[in-house]
Design a protein around this motif. Sequence first.
Motif, PDB file in Angstrom:
ATOM      1  N   SER A 131     -87.480 -34.628  57.424  1.00  0.00           N
ATOM      2  CA  SER A 131     -86.584 -33.799  56.607  1.00  0.00           C
ATOM      3  C   SER A 131     -86.055 -32.598  57.380  1.00  0.00           C
ATOM      4  O   SER A 131     -84.865 -32.282  57.319  1.00  0.00           O
ATOM      5  CB  SER A 131     -87.312 -33.327  55.341  1.00  0.00           C
ATOM      6  OG  SER A 131     -88.452 -32.546  55.668  1.00  0.00           O
ATOM      7  N   ARG A 134     -83.492 -33.728  60.208  1.00  0.00           N
ATOM      8  CA  ARG A 134     -82.153 -33.988  59.680  1.00  0.00           C
ATOM      9  C   ARG A 134     -81.459 -32.694  59.289  1.00  0.00           C
ATOM     10  O   ARG A 134     -80.251 -32.524  59.505  1.00  0.00           O
ATOM     11  CB  ARG A 134     -82.240 -34.925  58.482  1.00  0.00           C
ATOM     12  CG  ARG A 134     -82.652 -36.352  58.850  1.00  0.00           C
ATOM     13  CD  ARG A 134     -82.807 -37.203  57.608  1.00  0.00           C
ATOM     14  NE  ARG A 134     -83.162 -38.583  57.947  1.00  0.00           N
ATOM     15  CZ  ARG A 134     -83.494 -39.506  57.050  1.00  0.00           C
ATOM     16  NH1 ARG A 134     -83.539 -39.182  55.756  1.00  0.00           N
ATOM     17  NH2 ARG A 134     -83.799 -40.728  57.435  1.00  0.00           N
ATOM     18  N   ASN A 135     -82.220 -31.789  58.709  1.00  0.00           N
ATOM     19  CA  ASN A 135     -81.654 -30.503  58.318  1.00  0.00           C
ATOM     20  C   ASN A 135     -81.086 -29.768  59.522  1.00  0.00           C
ATOM     21  O   ASN A 135     -79.951 -29.279  59.496  1.00  0.00           O
ATOM     22  CB  ASN A 135     -82.739 -29.661  57.633  1.00  0.00           C
ATOM     23  CG  ASN A 135     -82.227 -28.311  57.160  1.00  0.00           C
ATOM     24  OD1 ASN A 135     -81.218 -28.217  56.488  1.00  0.00           O
ATOM     25  ND2 ASN A 135     -82.941 -27.262  57.529  1.00  0.00           N
ATOM     26  N   ARG A 138     -77.896 -31.273  61.075  1.00  0.00           N
ATOM     27  CA  ARG A 138     -76.688 -30.852  60.355  1.00  0.00           C
ATOM     28  C   ARG A 138     -76.308 -29.422  60.739  1.00  0.00           C
ATOM     29  O   ARG A 138     -75.127 -29.116  60.959  1.00  0.00           O
ATOM     30  CB  ARG A 138     -76.920 -30.941  58.843  1.00  0.00           C
ATOM     31  CG  ARG A 138     -77.225 -32.342  58.330  1.00  0.00           C
ATOM     32  CD  ARG A 138     -77.363 -32.322  56.815  1.00  0.00           C
ATOM     33  NE  ARG A 138     -77.844 -33.600  56.314  1.00  0.00           N
ATOM     34  CZ  ARG A 138     -79.107 -33.839  55.944  1.00  0.00           C
ATOM     35  NH1 ARG A 138     -80.020 -32.858  56.007  1.00  0.00           N
ATOM     36  NH2 ARG A 138     -79.470 -35.033  55.512  1.00  0.00           N
ATOM     37  N   TYR A 179     -74.579 -26.467  51.884  1.00  0.00           N
ATOM     38  CA  TYR A 179     -75.779 -27.252  52.195  1.00  0.00           C
ATOM     39  C   TYR A 179     -75.617 -28.030  53.503  1.00  0.00           C
ATOM     40  O   TYR A 179     -76.167 -29.103  53.660  1.00  0.00           O
ATOM     41  CB  TYR A 179     -76.106 -28.203  51.042  1.00  0.00           C
ATOM     42  CG  TYR A 179     -76.366 -27.498  49.735  1.00  0.00           C
ATOM     43  CD1 TYR A 179     -77.627 -26.980  49.436  1.00  0.00           C
ATOM     44  CD2 TYR A 179     -75.343 -27.322  48.806  1.00  0.00           C
ATOM     45  CE1 TYR A 179     -77.861 -26.324  48.239  1.00  0.00           C
ATOM     46  CE2 TYR A 179     -75.562 -26.655  47.610  1.00  0.00           C
ATOM     47  CZ  TYR A 179     -76.829 -26.151  47.334  1.00  0.00           C
ATOM     48  OH  TYR A 179     -77.045 -25.479  46.163  1.00  0.00           O
ATOM     49  N   ARG A 187     -75.990 -34.092  52.969  1.00  0.00           N
ATOM     50  CA  ARG A 187     -76.237 -32.660  52.871  1.00  0.00           C
ATOM     51  C   ARG A 187     -77.727 -32.381  52.839  1.00  0.00           C
ATOM     52  O   ARG A 187     -78.541 -33.239  52.511  1.00  0.00           O
ATOM     53  CB  ARG A 187     -75.584 -32.080  51.617  1.00  0.00           C
ATOM     54  CG  ARG A 187     -75.948 -32.803  50.340  1.00  0.00           C
ATOM     55  CD  ARG A 187     -75.587 -32.027  49.101  1.00  0.00           C
ATOM     56  NE  ARG A 187     -76.755 -31.380  48.508  1.00  0.00           N
ATOM     57  CZ  ARG A 187     -76.721 -30.651  47.399  1.00  0.00           C
ATOM     58  NH1 ARG A 187     -75.583 -30.455  46.768  1.00  0.00           N
ATOM     59  NH2 ARG A 187     -77.806 -30.090  46.919  1.00  0.00           N
ATOM     60  N   SER A 188     -78.048 -31.145  53.171  1.00  0.00           N
ATOM     61  CA  SER A 188     -79.438 -30.713  53.082  1.00  0.00           C
ATOM     62  C   SER A 188     -79.772 -30.391  51.629  1.00  0.00           C
ATOM     63  O   SER A 188     -78.882 -30.212  50.788  1.00  0.00           O
ATOM     64  CB  SER A 188     -79.666 -29.484  53.965  1.00  0.00           C
ATOM     65  OG  SER A 188     -79.429 -29.780  55.320  1.00  0.00           O
ATOM     66  N   HIS A 189     -81.038 -30.316  51.335  1.00  0.00           N
ATOM     67  CA  HIS A 189     -81.509 -29.967  49.996  1.00  0.00           C
ATOM     68  C   HIS A 189     -82.441 -28.770  50.099  1.00  0.00           C
ATOM     69  O   HIS A 189     -83.292 -28.713  50.997  1.00  0.00           O
ATOM     70  CB  HIS A 189     -82.239 -31.152  49.361  1.00  0.00           C
ATOM     71  CG  HIS A 189     -81.378 -32.368  49.187  1.00  0.00           C
ATOM     72  ND1 HIS A 189     -80.555 -32.555  48.101  1.00  0.00           N
ATOM     73  CD2 HIS A 189     -81.194 -33.442  49.998  1.00  0.00           C
ATOM     74  CE1 HIS A 189     -79.915 -33.695  48.218  1.00  0.00           C
ATOM     75  NE2 HIS A 189     -80.277 -34.265  49.363  1.00  0.00           N
ATOM     76  N   ASP A 192     -86.077 -28.995  50.607  1.00  0.00           N
ATOM     77  CA  ASP A 192     -86.574 -29.281  51.953  1.00  0.00           C
ATOM     78  C   ASP A 192     -86.808 -27.997  52.747  1.00  0.00           C
ATOM     79  O   ASP A 192     -87.468 -28.027  53.792  1.00  0.00           O
ATOM     80  CB  ASP A 192     -85.583 -30.161  52.725  1.00  0.00           C
ATOM     81  CG  ASP A 192     -85.475 -31.565  52.149  1.00  0.00           C
ATOM     82  OD1 ASP A 192     -86.475 -32.031  51.576  1.00  0.00           O
ATOM     83  OD2 ASP A 192     -84.397 -32.175  52.268  1.00  0.00           O
ATOM     84  N   TRP A 193     -86.226 -26.890  52.273  1.00  0.00           N
ATOM     85  CA  TRP A 193     -86.366 -25.615  52.990  1.00  0.00           C
ATOM     86  C   TRP A 193     -87.666 -24.957  52.528  1.00  0.00           C
ATOM     87  O   TRP A 193     -87.668 -23.970  51.783  1.00  0.00           O
ATOM     88  CB  TRP A 193     -85.166 -24.723  52.712  1.00  0.00           C
ATOM     89  CG  TRP A 193     -83.859 -25.350  53.150  1.00  0.00           C
ATOM     90  CD1 TRP A 193     -83.696 -26.432  53.957  1.00  0.00           C
ATOM     91  CD2 TRP A 193     -82.539 -24.927  52.780  1.00  0.00           C
ATOM     92  NE1 TRP A 193     -82.359 -26.715  54.135  1.00  0.00           N
ATOM     93  CE2 TRP A 193     -81.632 -25.817  53.428  1.00  0.00           C
ATOM     94  CE3 TRP A 193     -82.033 -23.906  51.991  1.00  0.00           C
ATOM     95  CZ2 TRP A 193     -80.247 -25.700  53.284  1.00  0.00           C
ATOM     96  CZ3 TRP A 193     -80.658 -23.785  51.851  1.00  0.00           C
ATOM     97  CH2 TRP A 193     -79.774 -24.668  52.490  1.00  0.00           C
TER      98      TRP A 193
END
Length: 384
Positions: A131, A134-135, A138, A179, A187-189, A192-193
């Motif tokens: 996660s 991928r973040n 991006r 995002y 897009r990020s979520h 996940d942060w």
Amino acid sequence: MTSLLRERVKGEHARVGFVELFFDLVFVFAITQVSHNLLAHLTPLGALQAAMMLAAVWWAWIYTSWVTNWLDPERGPVQVALFVLMAVGLVMSAALPHAFEAQGLAFALAFVGIQVGRTAFMLWAVRDTVSLRRNFLRILIWLLASAVLWIAGGLAEPSQRLWFWLAALAVEYASPALYFFVPGLGRSHTDDWTIEGGHMAERVGLFIIICLGETLLISGATFAGLDWSSGAVWAAFVSAVLSTVAMWRLFFSQAHESASHAIMHAADPGRMARKAYTYSPILVIAGIMVVAVSDELALAHPDGHVSTAAALTLLGGPILFLLGTVVAGWTIWGRIAWGRLVCCAVLAAGWLVVPWTTPLILSVASTAVLMAVGVWENLKARAT
């Protein structure tokens, strides 16, 4: 290879490492450079350029703080990365005063080096965490897109540089709100942060202290070179110190600790931290920086004529600061600090009496307003 991520223990606060504090020293220099540049160019264009530089400095710092919220600063590779960022940050800071002149490309390359280099390192550090990987992939794509604009601006004529860099900042500041959406990667979520709220609150608090300290440094340095036999100079100095103390008290009130607790126990701490600690502090920091400029103006000419630029700093600095704290409170609790908004209105109304005042009078009045809202909030808290 041993993981570079922090070991999180539920219910425990992740402490700020000494290397993180060491890294922050670079930004004392950066904030001082921006403040001095604004003082030297008190024009609409100078104010816009200073705002852009402050936005860039803040963005470089807050992104690094997000990264060290995940990474363990006690790990050797993380420390080396921070030391490299410090060195590049010094180049960026040194180039700040002439970023819109001969050193535009140096500033752009240093800023891009910080943003892209740190993100590339993070991408490598979290390669085993799907996660986060991928973040940051991006994020890297967005930063590479803005890097083109930063470098193009550095290569452009100074008269055209402003537009390239405004576009670059727009890309960077829009990306978290969008995002970090990338076609093909999605897009990020915010869930996940996964951040540690106490650590993030402490990091932002430390940056605010840097800015407040810079305000005191400017006041002290200016006061040291003035005529100490002048009562007006002493009054302006006392007002400058008290305004800084008042801002410290207003920011580091019980609400600051409550904000840390709220993020730690939020259902989606990433979303809350993005709003409360990524965007809203920029107004607080801008207000502190403008107050620092106004303090120097009041100290240098306490009994002089109040120019339009001086009046805007003397009244606008506290307004920006108070608005920033209002926005921060609203993003966390959904409540508006009406008392602080009323004080903003009172400060704005001070513009009506500018022709009949002096820099000293405006300085004392704005300081009194900051102190008054602090006293009122203390009394209100005791009554409830």
